[in-house]
Design a protein around this motif. Structure first.
Motif, PDB file in Angstrom:
ATOM      1  N   PHE A  26       0.827  -1.212   0.000  1.00  0.00           N
ATOM      2  CA  PHE A  26       0.000   0.000   0.000  1.00  0.00           C
ATOM      3  C   PHE A  26       0.859   1.260   0.000  1.00  0.00           C
ATOM      4  O   PHE A  26       0.430   2.297  -0.504  1.00  0.00           O
TER       5      PHE A  26
ATOM      6  N   HIS B 294       1.393   1.603  -3.686  1.00  0.00           N
ATOM      7  CA  HIS B 294       0.203   1.768  -4.539  1.00  0.00           C
ATOM      8  C   HIS B 294      -1.026   1.557  -3.657  1.00  0.00           C
ATOM      9  O   HIS B 294      -1.344   0.422  -3.283  1.00  0.00           O
ATOM     10  N   PHE B 295      -1.705   2.650  -3.343  1.00  0.00           N
ATOM     11  CA  PHE B 295      -2.860   2.572  -2.433  1.00  0.00           C
ATOM     12  C   PHE B 295      -4.140   2.875  -3.215  1.00  0.00           C
ATOM     13  O   PHE B 295      -4.121   3.111  -4.427  1.00  0.00           O
TER      14      PHE B 295
ATOM     15  N   SER C  23      -5.076   3.654  -7.273  1.00  0.00           N
ATOM     16  CA  SER C  23      -5.947   2.814  -8.120  1.00  0.00           C
ATOM     17  C   SER C  23      -7.072   3.670  -8.700  1.00  0.00           C
ATOM     18  O   SER C  23      -7.407   3.553  -9.892  1.00  0.00           O
TER      19      SER C  23
ATOM     20  N   GLN D 134      -8.764  -4.403  -3.688  1.00  0.00           N
ATOM     21  CA  GLN D 134      -7.605  -3.512  -3.486  1.00  0.00           C
ATOM     22  C   GLN D 134      -6.320  -4.324  -3.352  1.00  0.00           C
ATOM     23  O   GLN D 134      -5.261  -3.892  -3.816  1.00  0.00           O
TER      24      GLN D 134
ATOM     25  N   SER E 254      -3.163  -3.426  -5.733  1.00  0.00           N
ATOM     26  CA  SER E 254      -1.865  -3.038  -5.168  1.00  0.00           C
ATOM     27  C   SER E 254      -0.783  -4.066  -5.485  1.00  0.00           C
ATOM     28  O   SER E 254       0.328  -3.704  -5.881  1.00  0.00           O
TER      29      SER E 254
END
Ligand SMILES: Cc1cc2nc3c(=O)[nH]c(=O)nc-3n(C[C@H](O)[C@H](O)[C@H](O)COP(=O)(O)OP(=O)(O)OC[C@H]3O[C@@H](n4cnc5c(N)ncnc54)[C@H](O)[C@@H]3O)c2cc1C
Length: 372
Positions: free
Chosen positions: A89, A92-93, A97, A352, A356
Motif C-alpha cells: 500500500f 500503490h494505495f 488505483s 484492493q 496493489s
C-alpha cells in the motif's frame, strides 16, 4: 545469468485474466510505453473468459475499493496479510488505483458505508473499459488456455501467476512454491439448533446479518467466517445484539411492560420472541443475569454454508516472496491477487489487494527488464 541484448524480445506470461492479471498487464504495458520500450511481448492466459470473475463483484456493481484513507486502518481489514500489505500500500494505495481507473474513464463514488463503486454501478462497464484499454496496446495477446504446470510456461522470460485461488494448487506446486491450502473465508454459517426467524435482518452492535434457512448470512456472518477460518467445527460465536444500558433505560421508563415488549424495541420482534423466555413476564420480575443474556446471541457454528464464498484464505506463503511479490524459490516468477496468502473482509478490500499487488509486480517486472 540473463544477457541483455538490444534485439532480444522479452516474453512475459501472465496466467489469469482476472482483476489482478489484467491490472498487472495494463501497468506493464503503460510503463513500457512511457519508457518507449518495445522489445517485449506479453501473453495473458486464461482458461475461461477475461474478467469473468469481476462481473459478479459487489452484486454486479463492483465494489472497487474502500474510502479508508489511513494505510494501517485499511490493512486492519485483512485477517491474513495485514503487515505485508503495509509495504504494498505504501507504493500503490486506493487513491492510486482510483486515479488509474479515472484515466480509463471509470469514475467512482463513495457509498455511505465507505465502499467505493463505479459511477456506472456496473461491473460490466469496468470490465469493458479495462479490456478496451488493454487492446489499445500492440504487444499483447489474450490466449484461451488452461495452464497445467510450469512446463507450459518454459519459453517465457518472466512469469506472473495471477490465477486466483480456485483450482490453482497444482500449478503453484509445480514451481515448488510454498503455499497454505485454500479455504472458504467469506461465507454464510450454518447454526446448530436453529430456532431463529428466517429472513429477518438484524443490525447488531457487531454488524449486520440476516437469518437464513439454517444459519446466518450477511456482512457480519462473512466477517466471523473469515476470523474463525482455521477453527475446527463446531465453534461458538457471540454477537452483541444491543447495549444493555439501553434496555435498563427502557425498563426504568416502562417498569410495568413485559420484558418481551421492551427487548423487541431493540431487536426485531420475531427475534425477541425466539430468544426471550417468559416473553410476557413483567420486566421488573426478570433477573439481571437474564436481562444481560438477552443482549448477546450465542450461537454454535456447525459448518460453512455454500452461500457467499466470496474469497478464499490460504495461498502462496508471503515469507517465500520478496517485498515485490517475487518468488525467493524460482527465478523470474511473481504472484499477485488472490493467489497470495492475503484475504480481507467485504468492503472492497479483496480487489484492493489485487490492484496493489498487481501494480507492485508490474513495476518490478518492468524494472527487471529495463534495468538489465
Ligand atoms: C460473488 C463474489 C463477489 C465479490 N465481490 C467483491 C467486491 O465487490 N469487492 C472486492 O473487493 N472483492 C470482491 N470479491 C472478491 C474478488 O472478486 C476476488 O478477490 C478477485 O476476483 C481476485 O482476483 P484475481 O485476479 O486474483 O483472481 P480471480 O478473479 O480468481 O481470477 C483468476 C483468473 O485466472 C484464471 N485461471 C485460473 N487458473 C488458471 C489456469 N491454470 N490457467 C489459465 N487461467 C487460469 C481464471 O479463469 C480467472 O479468470 C468477490 C468475489 C465473489 C466470488
Amino acid at each position: 545469468m540473463e544477457q541483455f541484448c538490444q534485439d532480444k524480445i522479452f516474453k512475459i506470461a501472465i496466467v489469469g485474466a482476472g482483476p489482478s492479471g489484467i491490472y498487472c498487464a495494463l501497468n506493464i504495458l503503460k510503463k513500457f510505453q512511457e519508457r518507449n520500450f518495445n522489445n517485449y511481448f506479453l501473453t495473458i492466459f486464461d482458461k475461461s473468459q477475461a474478467l469473468r470473475t469481476l462481473l459478479v463483484t459487489g452484486g454486479g456493481r463492483c465494489n472497487i475499493t474502500n474510502s479508508i484513507s489511513d494505510i494501517k486502518e485499511f490493512a486492519s481489514n485483512y485477517p491474513r496479510g495485514e503487515k505485508f500489505l503495509y509495504s504494498l500500500f505504501s507504493r500503490h494505495f486506493s487513491f492510486d488505483s482510483l486515479d488509474f481507473f479515472k484515466s480509463l474513464g471509470i469514475d467512482t463514488y463513495i457509498q455511505d458505508d465507505g465502499r467505493i463503486f463505479p459511477k456506472s454501478n456496473s461491473a460490466k462497464d469496468v470490465k469493458d473499459k479495462l479490456l478496451t484499454a488493454l487492446f489499445r496496446y500492440k504487444n499483447v495477446k489474450l490466449e484461451n488456455k488452461d495452464i497445467k504446470d510450469k512446463k507450459d510456461l518454459e519459453k517465457f522470460d518472466r512469469i506472473i501467476l495471477a490465477c486466483g485461488s480456485r483450482g490453482t494448487q497444482n500449478l503453484i506446486k509445480s514451481f515448488n512454491q510454498p503455499f497454505k491450502p485454500f479455504k472458504k473465508a467469506l461465507c454464510a454459517l450454518k447454526i446448530d439448533n436453529f430456532i431463529y426467524p428466517k429472513g429477518v435482518s438484524v443490525n447488531s452492535l457487531d454488524g449486520a446479518f440476516v437469518f437464513t434457512n439454517d444459519g446466518i448470512s450477511g456482512p457480519l456472518a462473512f466477517k466471523l467466517s473469515s476470523i474463525n477460518v482455521d477453527k475446527p467445527f463446531p465453534y461458538s460465536i457471540s454477537i452483541r445484539l444491543f447495549n444493555i444500558d439501553d434496555l435498563y433505560s427502557l425498563i426504568k421508563e416502562n417498569p410495568k411492560k413485559s420484558i418481551g415488549n421492551l427487548v423487541s424495541k431493540l431487536i426485531p420482534k420475531s427475534l425477541a420472541f425466539a430468544i426471550v423466555d417468559d416473553y410476557n413476564k413483567k420486566c421488573c420480575e426478570v433477573s439481571k443475569e437474564k436481562l444481560i443474556s438477552y443482549s448477546v446471541l450465542n450461537l454454535d457454528v456447525i459448518s460453512n454454508s455454500n452461500l457467499g464464498e466470496i474469497v478464499n484464505s490460504g495461498g502462496v506463503e508471503l515469507n517465500s516472496l520478496d517485498k515485490n511479490c517475487k518468488s525467493k524459490v524460482s527465478d523470474n516468477l511473481w504472484f499477485c491477487g488472490e493467489i497470495l496468502d492475503i484475504d480481507g473482509f467485504c468492503g472492497g478490500f479483496n480487489l484492493q489487494n489485487c490492484w496493489s499487488s498487481a501494480y507492485v509486480v508490474a513495476n518490478d517486472v518492468v524494472y527487471s527488464i529495463i534495468n538489465k
